[in-house]
Design a protein around this motif. Structure first.
Motif, PDB file in Angstrom:
ATOM      1  N   THR A 119      11.144  89.222  85.680  1.00  0.00           N
ATOM      2  CA  THR A 119      10.630  90.120  84.653  1.00  0.00           C
ATOM      3  C   THR A 119       9.471  90.903  85.222  1.00  0.00           C
ATOM      4  OG1 THR A 119      11.282  88.604  82.896  1.00  0.00           O
ATOM      5  CG2 THR A 119       9.615  90.247  82.336  1.00  0.00           C
ATOM      6  N   LEU A 120       9.522  92.231  85.044  1.00  0.00           N
ATOM      7  CA  LEU A 120       8.429  93.055  85.536  1.00  0.00           C
ATOM      8  C   LEU A 120       8.277  94.294  84.662  1.00  0.00           C
ATOM      9  CD1 LEU A 120       9.544  95.184  88.481  1.00  0.00           C
ATOM     10  CD2 LEU A 120      11.000  93.354  87.699  1.00  0.00           C
ATOM     11  N   PRO A 121       7.070  94.854  84.643  1.00  0.00           N
ATOM     12  CA  PRO A 121       6.842  96.086  83.878  1.00  0.00           C
ATOM     13  C   PRO A 121       7.385  97.290  84.637  1.00  0.00           C
ATOM     14  CG  PRO A 121       4.796  95.335  84.867  1.00  0.00           C
ATOM     15  CD  PRO A 121       5.832  94.318  85.209  1.00  0.00           C
ATOM     16  N   VAL A 122       7.950  98.221  83.882  1.00  0.00           N
ATOM     17  CA  VAL A 122       8.482  99.456  84.458  1.00  0.00           C
ATOM     18  C   VAL A 122       8.136 100.621  83.545  1.00  0.00           C
ATOM     19  CG1 VAL A 122      10.387  98.386  85.727  1.00  0.00           C
ATOM     20  CG2 VAL A 122      10.730  99.086  83.343  1.00  0.00           C
ATOM     21  N   SER A 123       7.970 101.789  84.132  1.00  0.00           N
ATOM     22  CA  SER A 123       7.831 103.021  83.365  1.00  0.00           C
ATOM     23  C   SER A 123       9.215 103.613  83.223  1.00  0.00           C
ATOM     24  CB  SER A 123       6.921 104.011  84.085  1.00  0.00           C
ATOM     25  OG  SER A 123       5.621 103.497  84.169  1.00  0.00           O
ATOM     26  N   TYR A 124       9.452 104.302  82.117  1.00  0.00           N
ATOM     27  CA  TYR A 124      10.785 104.823  81.879  1.00  0.00           C
ATOM     28  C   TYR A 124      10.734 106.177  81.184  1.00  0.00           C
ATOM     29  CZ  TYR A 124      10.034 103.382  77.060  1.00  0.00           C
ATOM     30  OH  TYR A 124       9.512 103.244  75.795  1.00  0.00           O
ATOM     31  N   ASP A 125      11.847 106.886  81.328  1.00  0.00           N
ATOM     32  CA  ASP A 125      12.110 108.106  80.578  1.00  0.00           C
ATOM     33  C   ASP A 125      13.339 107.799  79.732  1.00  0.00           C
ATOM     34  OD1 ASP A 125      12.391 110.740  79.651  1.00  0.00           O
ATOM     35  OD2 ASP A 125      13.578 111.316  81.394  1.00  0.00           O
ATOM     36  N   ARG A 126      13.255 108.066  78.439  1.00  0.00           N
ATOM     37  CA  ARG A 126      14.365 107.756  77.547  1.00  0.00           C
ATOM     38  C   ARG A 126      15.097 109.022  77.135  1.00  0.00           C
ATOM     39  NH1 ARG A 126      14.334 104.633  71.734  1.00  0.00           N
ATOM     40  NH2 ARG A 126      16.581 104.756  71.442  1.00  0.00           N
ATOM     41  N   GLU A 127      16.419 108.973  77.254  1.00  0.00           N
ATOM     42  CA  GLU A 127      17.304 110.036  76.784  1.00  0.00           C
ATOM     43  C   GLU A 127      18.348 109.370  75.894  1.00  0.00           C
ATOM     44  OE1 GLU A 127      18.948 111.836  80.271  1.00  0.00           O
ATOM     45  OE2 GLU A 127      17.134 112.962  80.720  1.00  0.00           O
ATOM     46  N   GLY A 128      18.141 109.393  74.588  1.00  0.00           N
ATOM     47  CA  GLY A 128      19.069 108.740  73.669  1.00  0.00           C
ATOM     48  C   GLY A 128      19.106 107.248  73.903  1.00  0.00           C
ATOM     49  N   ASP A 129      20.298 106.713  74.212  1.00  0.00           N
ATOM     50  CA  ASP A 129      20.429 105.273  74.447  1.00  0.00           C
ATOM     51  C   ASP A 129      20.350 104.921  75.932  1.00  0.00           C
ATOM     52  OD1 ASP A 129      22.848 106.238  75.327  1.00  0.00           O
ATOM     53  OD2 ASP A 129      24.075 104.780  74.260  1.00  0.00           O
ATOM     54  N   THR A 130      19.824 105.841  76.743  1.00  0.00           N
ATOM     55  CA  THR A 130      19.704 105.614  78.186  1.00  0.00           C
ATOM     56  C   THR A 130      18.242 105.668  78.611  1.00  0.00           C
ATOM     57  OG1 THR A 130      21.870 106.608  78.574  1.00  0.00           O
ATOM     58  CG2 THR A 130      20.393 106.449  80.464  1.00  0.00           C
ATOM     59  N   LEU A 131      17.847 104.678  79.393  1.00  0.00           N
ATOM     60  CA  LEU A 131      16.515 104.672  80.007  1.00  0.00           C
ATOM     61  C   LEU A 131      16.683 104.942  81.495  1.00  0.00           C
ATOM     62  CD1 LEU A 131      14.713 101.541  78.512  1.00  0.00           C
ATOM     63  CD2 LEU A 131      14.765 103.859  77.645  1.00  0.00           C
ATOM     64  N   TRP A 132      15.820 105.792  82.031  1.00  0.00           N
ATOM     65  CA  TRP A 132      15.778 106.070  83.467  1.00  0.00           C
ATOM     66  C   TRP A 132      14.498 105.459  84.016  1.00  0.00           C
ATOM     67  CZ3 TRP A 132      19.847 108.054  85.943  1.00  0.00           C
ATOM     68  CH2 TRP A 132      20.810 108.727  85.190  1.00  0.00           C
ATOM     69  N   ILE A 133      14.651 104.528  84.934  1.00  0.00           N
ATOM     70  CA  ILE A 133      13.516 103.820  85.537  1.00  0.00           C
ATOM     71  C   ILE A 133      13.456 104.207  87.012  1.00  0.00           C
ATOM     72  CG2 ILE A 133      12.565 101.560  86.100  1.00  0.00           C
ATOM     73  CD1 ILE A 133      14.264 100.521  83.651  1.00  0.00           C
ATOM     74  N   LEU A 134      12.353 104.818  87.407  1.00  0.00           N
ATOM     75  CA  LEU A 134      12.153 105.219  88.793  1.00  0.00           C
ATOM     76  C   LEU A 134      11.463 104.078  89.530  1.00  0.00           C
ATOM     77  CD1 LEU A 134      12.356 107.629  90.793  1.00  0.00           C
ATOM     78  CD2 LEU A 134      10.055 108.276  90.051  1.00  0.00           C
ATOM     79  N   THR A 135      12.010 103.701  90.676  1.00  0.00           N
ATOM     80  CA  THR A 135      11.427 102.614  91.448  1.00  0.00           C
ATOM     81  C   THR A 135      11.561 102.903  92.942  1.00  0.00           C
ATOM     82  OG1 THR A 135      11.334 100.192  91.699  1.00  0.00           O
ATOM     83  CG2 THR A 135      13.524 101.186  91.529  1.00  0.00           C
ATOM     84  N   ALA A 136      10.716 102.286  93.713  1.00  0.00           N
ATOM     85  CA  ALA A 136      10.728 102.479  95.165  1.00  0.00           C
ATOM     86  C   ALA A 136      11.909 101.740  95.794  1.00  0.00           C
ATOM     87  CB  ALA A 136       9.417 101.988  95.768  1.00  0.00           C
ATOM     88  N   ARG A 137      12.508 102.374  96.782  1.00  0.00           N
ATOM     89  CA  ARG A 137      13.628 101.745  97.495  1.00  0.00           C
ATOM     90  C   ARG A 137      13.186 100.481  98.231  1.00  0.00           C
ATOM     91  NH1 ARG A 137      18.298 105.178  98.029  1.00  0.00           N
ATOM     92  NH2 ARG A 137      17.853 107.243  97.174  1.00  0.00           N
ATOM     93  N   ASN A 138      11.903 100.389  98.603  1.00  0.00           N
ATOM     94  CA  ASN A 138      11.456  99.204  99.340  1.00  0.00           C
ATOM     95  C   ASN A 138      11.148  98.012  98.430  1.00  0.00           C
ATOM     96  OD1 ASN A 138       8.991  99.906  98.215  1.00  0.00           O
ATOM     97  ND2 ASN A 138       7.963 100.247 100.171  1.00  0.00           N
ATOM     98  N   ARG A 139      11.255  98.190  97.116  1.00  0.00           N
ATOM     99  CA  ARG A 139      11.171  97.054  96.199  1.00  0.00           C
ATOM    100  C   ARG A 139      12.487  96.293  96.285  1.00  0.00           C
ATOM    101  NH1 ARG A 139       7.570  97.706  91.831  1.00  0.00           N
ATOM    102  NH2 ARG A 139       7.883  95.472  91.684  1.00  0.00           N
ATOM    103  N   THR A 140      12.544  95.087  95.778  1.00  0.00           N
ATOM    104  CA  THR A 140      13.785  94.313  95.898  1.00  0.00           C
ATOM    105  C   THR A 140      14.449  93.987  94.566  1.00  0.00           C
ATOM    106  OG1 THR A 140      12.528  92.255  95.970  1.00  0.00           O
ATOM    107  CG2 THR A 140      13.090  93.272  98.084  1.00  0.00           C
TER     108      THR A 140
END
Length: 143
Positions: A37-58
């Motif tokens: 479990t971790l906190p994430v920032s998101y952009d919501r479009e209707g029933d879809t969330l877009w979460i941007l994350t670094a490729r070097n995260r696992t």
């Protein structure tokens, strides 16, 4: 207590309302079976969330084949299905939408913006180091 621990705690309290577009995402480790479990920032479009994350995260690698996720979103637990958007051109295009909806994110992403449009060069550069987790929310009662 680490910074993320404080944010996790805050998102589980009534004070979550002060956290804007921040949610908790919970995924199941594909190798270990443990919950992450971790906190994430998101952009919501209707029933879809877009979460941007670094490729070097696992953590996002647990969604490589698509998987169920749980979100703590605006004080409620909701189910969703997470998939990855990794192709750099598609990520760069989605970064443009992300910044359009969340203009303050441009600064911490290091993107130049002109008239609300993210720089193509900056988006392409960023797409090499970032990817999106796309979560379709199963619960339509969120609004």
């Amino acid at each position: 207590m680490k910074g993320n621990d404080f944010v996790v705690w805050l998102l589980r309290t009534p004070l979550h309302a002060f956290m804007g577009n921040t949610a908790l995402i919970t995924v199941i480790g594909r190798k270990t079976g443990r919950t992450i479990t971790l906190p994430v920032s998101y952009d919501r479009e209707g029933d879809t969330l877009w979460i941007l994350t670094a490729r070097n995260r696992t953590w996002w690698q647990n969604l490589a084949q698509g998987a169920h996720v749980t979100l703590r979103l605006r004080g409620r637990d909701v189910d969703g299905y997470g998939e990855l958007l990794r192709e750099e051109g598609a990520v760069a295009a989605q970064i443009g939408q992300y910044v359009l909806h969340l203009p303050l994110s441009a600064r911490w992403l290091g993107l130049r913006v002109n008239n609300g449009v993210a720089s193509c060069e900056d988006s392409a550069r960023l797409a090499k180091d970032q990817l999106f987790v796309k979560v379709r929310i199963s619960d339509s009662r969120l609004d």
